[in-house]
Design an enzyme around this catalytic site. Sequence first.
Site, short mmCIF file in Angstrom:
data_model
loop_
_atom_site.label_atom_id
_atom_site.label_comp_id
_atom_site.label_asym_id
_atom_site.label_seq_id
_atom_site.Cartn_x
_atom_site.Cartn_y
_atom_site.Cartn_z
NE ARG A 52 0.11 1.29 3.44
CZ ARG A 52 1.12 2.10 3.55
NH1 ARG A 52 2.36 1.85 3.67
NH2 ARG A 52 0.69 3.33 4.01
N GLY A 53 0.31 2.25 -0.25
CA GLY A 53 0.97 3.66 -0.40
C GLY A 53 1.00 3.76 -1.95
CB ALA A 54 0.43 6.67 -4.20
NE ARG A 89 -6.78 0.96 -1.92
CZ ARG A 89 -5.62 1.19 -1.17
NH1 ARG A 89 -4.71 0.73 -0.85
NH2 ARG A 89 -5.94 2.39 -0.29
CD GLN A 201 -2.86 2.52 6.15
OE1 GLN A 201 -3.24 3.51 6.14
NE2 GLN A 201 -2.97 1.52 5.19
CG ASP A 242 -3.01 7.65 -1.48
OD1 ASP A 242 -3.00 6.45 -1.71
OD2 ASP A 242 -2.91 7.91 -0.43
CG ASN A 252 -2.44 11.73 2.60
OD1 ASN A 252 -1.84 10.88 2.12
ND2 ASN A 252 -2.31 12.00 4.17
CE LYS A 253 -6.31 5.41 6.41
NZ LYS A 253 -6.82 4.28 5.85
#
Length: 372
Positions: A52-54, A89, A201, A242, A252-253
């Site tokens: 995960r993570g862009a 995603r 996270q 992201d 973002n998150k």
Amino acid sequence: MKVDGRHFRTIWAETDGDVGIIDQTQLPHRFATMRLTNVEEAARAIAAMQVRGAPLIGAAAAYGVCLALRTDASDDALERAYALLLATRPTAVNLKWALTEMTAAVRNRPRAERVAAAYARAAEICEEDIAINQAIGRHGLKLVEAAARRKPGERVNVLTHCNAGWLATVDWGTATGPIYLAHDSGLPLHVWVDETRPRNQGAALTAWELGHHGVPHTVIADNTGGHLMQHGMVDLVIVGTDRVTAAGDVCNKIGTYLKALAAADNGIPFYVALPSPTIDFSVADGLTEIPIEQRGPEEVAAMTGRTADGRIETVRIVPEGSPVANYGFDVTPARLVTGLITERGVIAATGDAIEQAFPERAGARLARPAAE
């Protein structure tokens, strides 16, 4: 970066063509690696957030194309892999960027050359990500050093949200790049780590990373940041993203927007660290045009942790029958962003500044993702 003295990247090609990854769903209680052997496993790893993570999502998708082509190098197989991986995603634009890069690398080649060309381009994407993150770290370090000069002899307190560390990239990280370089240079530094519900996270990944690197840090509940800012306990905020629009809006998150509001109210610089593939020049208005991923309710309703006797258990914390909403991301308007930390320097979160910094990307104008 290192884990117990051994250097690791988050993704790598094995000698037999399989793809190795760190299974991030096992962290922080267990460090485990796993092999991906086909495109379906790669897609599952992205969707389940084992990677995960862009930037890492993009790298994993690139290697997913490799795994598909080594089984079937036809145009049909390439198109199926593209569609399968793109659907995993919806929010991180690096996913589509990497798939577009991979398609361009193999589309017009003879089938016999496609597998080798695919693995070569995927490896290049990984190396490019590392170089970009190192550059982001160097530019962001100047911001941390400037904060240190404003309070000589005292530690610099950085607040971050979610995980934009080396676990979210191939190596080094985006938001953590400046932090690692500052720490390694001997600058007194402390990081406030948002736990980042619902998947924790920050608490599970960022704290694990920083701890292994020896960076002083403290995990806080998501809603603590505003209090810390009001009492002068935060010098700057650095987060990842992201997707950034052509106008500078930042996706973002979930919870990032609230941190930006608190920072603005307290006069605290709010920076966003990003590699240029995260900029989506096809989108102007982040609030109306970026699809916000909604994930399963179990991520909010349940939590996993280690019991006193060492067992890893998942427990439900929400009453049975209570509906749960799980929005994965939010959008921070460009007006709340002090600056974007990119591989080409710290720039304003404006359309003109972004286009001037990346004219070749702005001119290309990536097509809209099919999912939108």
